[in-house]
Design a protein around this motif. Structure first.
Motif, PDB file in Angstrom:
ATOM      1  N   GLN A 182       0.843  -1.195   0.000  1.00 50.38           N
ATOM      2  CA  GLN A 182       0.000   0.000   0.000  1.00 50.38           C
ATOM      3  C   GLN A 182       0.880   1.248   0.000  1.00 50.38           C
ATOM      4  O   GLN A 182       1.791   1.370   0.815  1.00 50.38           O
ATOM      5  N   ARG A 183       0.603   2.150  -0.942  1.00 52.11           N
ATOM      6  CA  ARG A 183       1.412   3.369  -1.045  1.00 52.11           C
ATOM      7  C   ARG A 183       1.368   4.163   0.259  1.00 52.11           C
ATOM      8  O   ARG A 183       0.302   4.370   0.833  1.00 52.11           O
ATOM      9  N   ALA A 184       2.541   4.626   0.695  1.00 53.66           N
ATOM     10  CA  ALA A 184       2.602   5.506   1.861  1.00 53.66           C
ATOM     11  C   ALA A 184       2.053   6.879   1.477  1.00 53.66           C
ATOM     12  O   ALA A 184       2.147   7.280   0.316  1.00 53.66           O
ATOM     13  N   PRO A 185       1.472   7.605   2.436  1.00 54.91           N
ATOM     14  CA  PRO A 185       1.017   8.968   2.144  1.00 54.91           C
ATOM     15  C   PRO A 185       2.206   9.853   1.790  1.00 54.91           C
ATOM     16  O   PRO A 185       3.270   9.736   2.403  1.00 54.91           O
ATOM     17  N   ASN A 186       2.031  10.720   0.797  1.00 50.67           N
ATOM     18  CA  ASN A 186       3.157  11.514   0.284  1.00 50.67           C
ATOM     19  C   ASN A 186       3.395  12.772   1.128  1.00 50.67           C
ATOM     20  O   ASN A 186       3.357  13.892   0.625  1.00 50.67           O
ATOM     21  N   GLU A 187       3.651  12.560   2.403  1.00 52.41           N
ATOM     22  CA  GLU A 187       3.935  13.691   3.307  1.00 52.41           C
ATOM     23  C   GLU A 187       4.765  13.176   4.478  1.00 52.41           C
ATOM     24  O   GLU A 187       4.729  11.985   4.778  1.00 52.41           O
ATOM     25  N   GLY A 188       5.514  14.077   5.111  1.00 46.23           N
ATOM     26  CA  GLY A 188       6.356  13.679   6.246  1.00 46.23           C
ATOM     27  C   GLY A 188       7.309  12.573   5.825  1.00 46.23           C
ATOM     28  O   GLY A 188       7.839  12.559   4.706  1.00 46.23           O
ATOM     29  N   ILE A 189       7.512  11.585   6.725  1.00 47.67           N
ATOM     30  CA  ILE A 189       8.424  10.483   6.404  1.00 47.67           C
ATOM     31  C   ILE A 189       7.831   9.576   5.318  1.00 47.67           C
ATOM     32  O   ILE A 189       8.542   8.793   4.674  1.00 47.67           O
ATOM     33  N   GLY A 190       6.513   9.743   5.058  1.00 41.74           N
ATOM     34  CA  GLY A 190       5.871   8.992   3.976  1.00 41.74           C
ATOM     35  C   GLY A 190       6.511   9.283   2.623  1.00 41.74           C
ATOM     36  O   GLY A 190       6.540   8.419   1.743  1.00 41.74           O
ATOM     37  N   VAL A 191       7.039  10.477   2.433  1.00 47.38           N
ATOM     38  CA  VAL A 191       7.715  10.832   1.169  1.00 47.38           C
ATOM     39  C   VAL A 191       8.884   9.874   0.924  1.00 47.38           C
ATOM     40  O   VAL A 191       9.066   9.350  -0.175  1.00 47.38           O
ATOM     41  N   ALA A 192       9.679   9.651   1.978  1.00 43.42           N
ATOM     42  CA  ALA A 192      10.845   8.769   1.850  1.00 43.42           C
ATOM     43  C   ALA A 192      10.411   7.317   1.679  1.00 43.42           C
ATOM     44  O   ALA A 192      10.978   6.580   0.862  1.00 43.42           O
ATOM     45  N   LEU A 193       9.391   6.896   2.433  1.00 39.05           N
ATOM     46  CA  LEU A 193       8.925   5.510   2.309  1.00 39.05           C
ATOM     47  C   LEU A 193       8.362   5.262   0.912  1.00 39.05           C
ATOM     48  O   LEU A 193       8.655   4.237   0.281  1.00 39.05           O
ATOM     49  N   LEU A 194       7.591   6.216   0.396  1.00 35.01           N
ATOM     50  CA  LEU A 194       7.018   6.066  -0.950  1.00 35.01           C
ATOM     51  C   LEU A 194       8.128   5.978  -2.005  1.00 35.01           C
ATOM     52  O   LEU A 194       8.040   5.197  -2.957  1.00 35.01           O
ATOM     53  N   ASP A 195       9.187   6.759  -1.821  1.00 36.12           N
ATOM     54  CA  ASP A 195      10.349   6.682  -2.721  1.00 36.12           C
ATOM     55  C   ASP A 195      10.913   5.254  -2.734  1.00 36.12           C
ATOM     56  O   ASP A 195      11.161   4.674  -3.798  1.00 36.12           O
ATOM     57  N   ARG A 196      11.093   4.651  -1.543  1.00 38.78           N
ATOM     58  CA  ARG A 196      11.637   3.293  -1.467  1.00 38.78           C
ATOM     59  C   ARG A 196      10.653   2.286  -2.070  1.00 38.78           C
ATOM     60  O   ARG A 196      11.050   1.317  -2.712  1.00 38.78           O
ATOM     61  N   GLN A 197       9.356   2.509  -1.843  1.00 37.19           N
ATOM     62  CA  GLN A 197       8.346   1.593  -2.377  1.00 37.19           C
ATOM     63  C   GLN A 197       8.368   1.603  -3.905  1.00 37.19           C
ATOM     64  O   GLN A 197       8.300   0.552  -4.544  1.00 37.19           O
ATOM     65  N   ARG A 198       8.478   2.795  -4.483  1.00 43.55           N
ATOM     66  CA  ARG A 198       8.501   2.895  -5.948  1.00 43.55           C
ATOM     67  C   ARG A 198       9.715   2.182  -6.515  1.00 43.55           C
ATOM     68  O   ARG A 198       9.639   1.499  -7.539  1.00 43.55           O
ATOM     69  N   ARG A 199      10.862   2.338  -5.850  1.00 47.13           N
ATOM     70  CA  ARG A 199      12.073   1.671  -6.338  1.00 47.13           C
ATOM     71  C   ARG A 199      11.962   0.159  -6.156  1.00 47.13           C
ATOM     72  O   ARG A 199      12.412  -0.611  -7.017  1.00 47.13           O
ATOM     73  N   ALA A 200      11.371  -0.268  -5.024  1.00 45.65           N
ATOM     74  CA  ALA A 200      11.177  -1.720  -4.805  1.00 45.65           C
ATOM     75  C   ALA A 200      10.310  -2.304  -5.917  1.00 45.65           C
ATOM     76  O   ALA A 200      10.499  -3.446  -6.330  1.00 45.65           O
ATOM     77  N   ALA A 201       9.379  -1.493  -6.410  1.00 41.98           N
ATOM     78  CA  ALA A 201       8.478  -1.960  -7.478  1.00 41.98           C
ATOM     79  C   ALA A 201       9.121  -1.802  -8.857  1.00 41.98           C
ATOM     80  O   ALA A 201       8.514  -2.148  -9.878  1.00 41.98           O
TER      81      ALA A 201
END
Ligand code: TXA
Ligand code: MG
Length: 323
Positions: free
Chosen positions: A302-321
């Motif tokens: 599930q995509r992390a919210p694009n705010e706070g530390i979620g920005v960094a987590l979403l970046d890692r999620q996109r690369r993992a995908a």
């Protein structure tokens, strides 16, 4: 070469000083440390990780006052950011000191400098007495490691020692900020958010805004590491938004991780629902690795919210995908 399992910072520091490769916990992920002034040791490190030689390493120091061991100049923006966030999950890119091997910086005239906020890392770096170059302690391209057992899965027999205590805290890598120019530029999002950086230096920019997205042929790539595959498990990663109906029907052998559970799906092979985006970030890499241990074919993330530390987590999620 057998990998020594240790719980002694003094022993780990000795291995480092003798040119060895030591995996150690930090507040972000495990680092694979090596004496940054020892070229032969740095070469062994790139080989052990299977890391492309054009991807520079971060130099880790015990204290802010030690910056001169890695950099030739402490720029005003770096001084301000280190005062606010070090020790902590922040890397500042500075003009490099001559004694740092060009292998460490991949030929760049700059060096990434970080002071980790972790008692074992601090003790190890203090006793080593040398600047320690340390990428994340995983096979290049794989998810980073937050447990020492994960480090051994990737690197057993390839490194001299691993510190047998898990990382705890952030769970994803440091925020990398280029502090060489007039305006600080975030090269990699991390636990220190853009909002936090701007509270100290309002002019801070994000790489995407500062210049066009780098490509493999671009002559002005500021952070070459961003071009290589990263954080990818063997399983296929699919990013999803809830509501869940969007990704039905589910085949067998599917894993799910995210912030919201959902009713009606009972046959997940593995699942984790986190209470907060911080917990999600802290558990993300280990979840990907656990799915691989169970030979799961597909991980719905599930995509992390694009705010706070979620920005960094979403970046890692996109690369993992593989995006
Ligand atoms: O939290 C972290 O930063 C962890 C722990 C172990 O400290 N380390 C880490 O290292 O994530 P690594 O090697 O996996 O990622 C380093 C990142 C890469 O994206 C690299 O390109 C960038 O930092 N980097 C290092 N030196 C740089 C430099 N001189 N200029 C631009 N980017 C640099
Ligand atoms: Mg890495």
């Amino acid at each position: 070469m057998p990998t020594t399992q240790t719980t002694s910072p003094a022993e780990a520091a000795r291995v480092l000083r003798e040119g060895g490769l030591v995996a150690f916990p930090t507040e972000t992920v495990f680092g694979l440390g090596v004496d940054a002034t020892n070229e032969a040791a740095v070469e062994r490190l790139f080989t052990a990780k299977g890391r492309p030689s054009d991807n520079p390493l971060i130099v880790h120091l015990g204290r802010i006052e030690d910056w001169g061991q890695a950099a030739s100049e402490l720029t005003p923006s770096a001084e301000a950011l280190l005062a606010a966030f070090a020790p902590g999950p922040l890397t500042v890119v500075l003009p490099k000191r001559v004694s740092i091997s060009p292998l460490v910086t991949a030929g760049l005239e700059t060096v990434g400098v970080r002071i980790p906020d972790h008692p074992i890392a601090a003790s190890l770096l203090g006793q080593a007495g040398v600047p320690v170059a340390a990428p994340s302690a995983n096979r290049s391209g794989r998810p980073s490691c937050t447990t020492w057992r994960s480090v051994l899965e990737d690197l057993d027999g390839q490194i001299d020692a691993v510190f047998c205590e898990d990382s705890h805290g952030v769970g994803i890598e440091s925020t990398v900020v280029d502090c060489c120019g007039d305006v600080p530029i975030v090269l990699r999002p991390g636990a220190v958010t853009i909002e936090q950086l701007r509270r100290v230096l309002p002019e801070t920019e994000e790489l995407a805004r500062a210049e066009p997205t780098p490509t493999a042929t671009s002559p002005t790539v500021r952070s070459p590491g961003l071009l290589h595959p990263h954080y990818q498990p063997t399983a296929e990663v699919q990013l999803v938004n809830l509501p869940w109906s969007a990704v039905e029907p589910l085949g067998p052998g599917v894993a799910f991780c995210g912030l919201q559970g959902f009713a009606g799906v009972k046959d997940l092979a593995l699942s984790a629902v986190y209470d907060s985006v911080e917990d999600y970030a802290a558990g993300f890499y280990e979840f990907l690795r656990e799915a691989d241990r169970r030979s799961i074919a597909t991980i719905l993330v599930q995509r992390a919210p694009n705010e706070g530390i979620g920005v960094a987590l979403l970046d890692r999620q996109r690369r993992a995908a593989g995006d």
